[in-house]
Design a protein around this motif. Structure first.
Motif, PDB file in Angstrom:
ATOM      1  N   THR A 264      -8.634  -0.689   2.440  1.00 45.54           N
ATOM      2  CA  THR A 264      -8.562   0.557   2.326  1.00 45.54           C
ATOM      3  C   THR A 264      -9.481   0.921   0.779  1.00 45.54           C
ATOM      4  OG1 THR A 264      -6.644   0.085   1.146  1.00 45.54           O
ATOM      5  CG2 THR A 264      -6.583   1.187   3.129  1.00 45.54           C
ATOM      6  N   PHE A 316      -1.144  -5.875  -0.136  1.00 46.23           N
ATOM      7  CA  PHE A 316      -1.864  -5.615   0.955  1.00 46.23           C
ATOM      8  C   PHE A 316      -1.717  -6.036   2.290  1.00 46.23           C
ATOM      9  CE2 PHE A 316      -5.410  -4.545   3.814  1.00 46.23           C
ATOM     10  CZ  PHE A 316      -5.485  -3.156   4.042  1.00 46.23           C
ATOM     11  N   ASP A 321      -0.053  -1.999   2.366  1.00 48.80           N
ATOM     12  CA  ASP A 321      -0.173  -1.062   1.034  1.00 48.80           C
ATOM     13  C   ASP A 321      -0.392  -1.816  -0.378  1.00 48.80           C
ATOM     14  OD1 ASP A 321       0.221   1.129  -0.860  1.00 48.80           O
ATOM     15  OD2 ASP A 321       2.075   1.283  -0.420  1.00 48.80           O
ATOM     16  N   ALA A 324       1.989  -1.195  -3.087  1.00 50.19           N
ATOM     17  CA  ALA A 324       3.452  -1.659  -3.191  1.00 50.19           C
ATOM     18  C   ALA A 324       3.913  -2.756  -4.015  1.00 50.19           C
ATOM     19  CB  ALA A 324       3.584  -2.120  -1.643  1.00 50.19           C
TER      20      ALA A 324
END
Length: 354
Positions: A264, A316, A321, A324
């Motif tokens: 991402t 990730f 994420d 996180a």
């Protein structure tokens, strides 16, 4: 926020390598030779890095000796005033090649080792490398350079820890890094076969402590813990985009060596953007700098200035994420993801790096 200049550059000159280590943290999809930066590109990268403030250049790979222009790259980086370190398997590091590199300004060599015995080391390297590493270490010491030995620890070599320390002494290493596997790239693919047991880790601690005490003043020993078993995560490179940057073989610039794992993240390249622009202003380097990106429990945690929320790449890969809390942390609401990994039975086979 105020951003300081970087101190170090990890220059991944190539992904080509004569070894096939199953714990390699390089991406599973490796950069091909025809996609690598040219000599002129790398010379520009080093010049930009020095202008940016970089003092240390670590030339790595893959195997940097696979680049025929390595002497020219070493000479240029050294001529800029950088401390140049060669991170190598040792295969191909003959005395004559080393002497040439030293004459051009090479200041330090970091050599990898896979095990304490020829049979185990060659098995894990996927090549007959053990004797050639001994010869490379002898050449480094003969040339008068400081030598670091890096050993990635895992289920398949933890039982040889004492012998590995003895090997480092025999090689004349000035520094020994005993690093439990970090699970990115090929290492993540082989995680179930590489994860050490609690018994192995418990047995390792007294061995390492005794060696540190015995060799103090002779050889520095650094032990990187197996953080899946730890209550708190390892710090991320002194913080994301804080002191170091990595340039991949194709010119992609990374805030940490494993950052390409975060799909991402929008990564920039030296082919179309300057290093200074990337370091100070790119979205990738600013994504997780400081603390504003943090959510709970990191945002108010008393450890946020110590471990910076843990590893963004690991977060990730384990949760999907990158913002996180690193799931290895005992305070993470997703710690169960790691506990499930640790509860799985070990895998038998290894997938060797291609």
């Amino acid at each position: 926020m105020d951003v300081s200049p970087p101190l170090g550059l990890l220059a991944e000159l190539t992904h080509r390598c004569p070894l096939h280590c199953p714990y390699c943290s390089n991406p599973v999809e490796l950069t091909t030779r025809d996609a690598e930066l040219s000599t002129a590109d790398w010379l520009s990268v080093f010049s930009q890095a020095r202008e940016l403030g970089v003092l240390q250049v670590h030339m790595s790979g893959g195997e940097p000796l696979a680049r025929p222009d390595l002497p020219e790259l070493v000479a240029h980086a050294s001529g800029l005033g950088c401390y140049v370190n060669l991170v190598t398997s040792g295969l191909g590091l003959t005395s004559s090649r080393l002497d040439d590199l030293v004459e051009r300004g090479l200041a330090h060599v970091q050599l990898s080792a896979q095990g304490a015995t020829r049979e185990r080391a060659d098995l894990l390297a996927g090549a007959k490398a053990f004797d050639r590493k001994l010869a490379a270490a002898a050449s480094v010491k003969s040339a008068g350079l400081p030598l670091s030995l890096n050993v990635v620890l895992h289920r398949r070599n933890h039982d040889q820890l004492a012998g590995i320390i003895e090997l480092a002494e025999r090689m004349g290493a000035d520094r020994l890094e005993l690093a439990n596997t970090q699970y990115y790239g090929w290492a993540l693919r082989n995680r179930d076969a590489l994860m050490p047991t609690p018994a192995q880790l418990a047995a390792a601690e007294p061995v390492v402590r005794a060696a540190i005490a015995r060799l103090r003043g002779t050889m520095e020993i650094v032990y990187v813990v197996a953080d899946y078993y730890e209550p708190y995560p390892k710090p991320c490179m002194y913080g994301w985009g804080a002191r170091q940057l990595t340039v991949a073989p194709d010119g992609t610039v990374l805030p940490c060596p494993a950052a390409s794992a975060i799909s991402t993240l929008s990564l920039s390249s030296v082919r179309d953007t300057t290093l200074a622009e990337i370091w100070y202003h790119s979205s990738s380097f600013n994504a997780y700098r400081g603390e504003d990106w943090m959510s709970e429990p990191c945002r108010t945690c008393d450890r946020r200035g110590l471990d910076f929320g843990g590893c963004r790449c690991q977060a990730f890969l384990l949760t999907g994420d990158a913002a996180a809390t690193d799931p290895v942390c005992s305070r993470s609401p997703q710690r169960d993801v790691v506990d499930l990994v640790l509860a799985r039975p070990p895998a038998v086979g290894l997938v060797m790096r291609r």
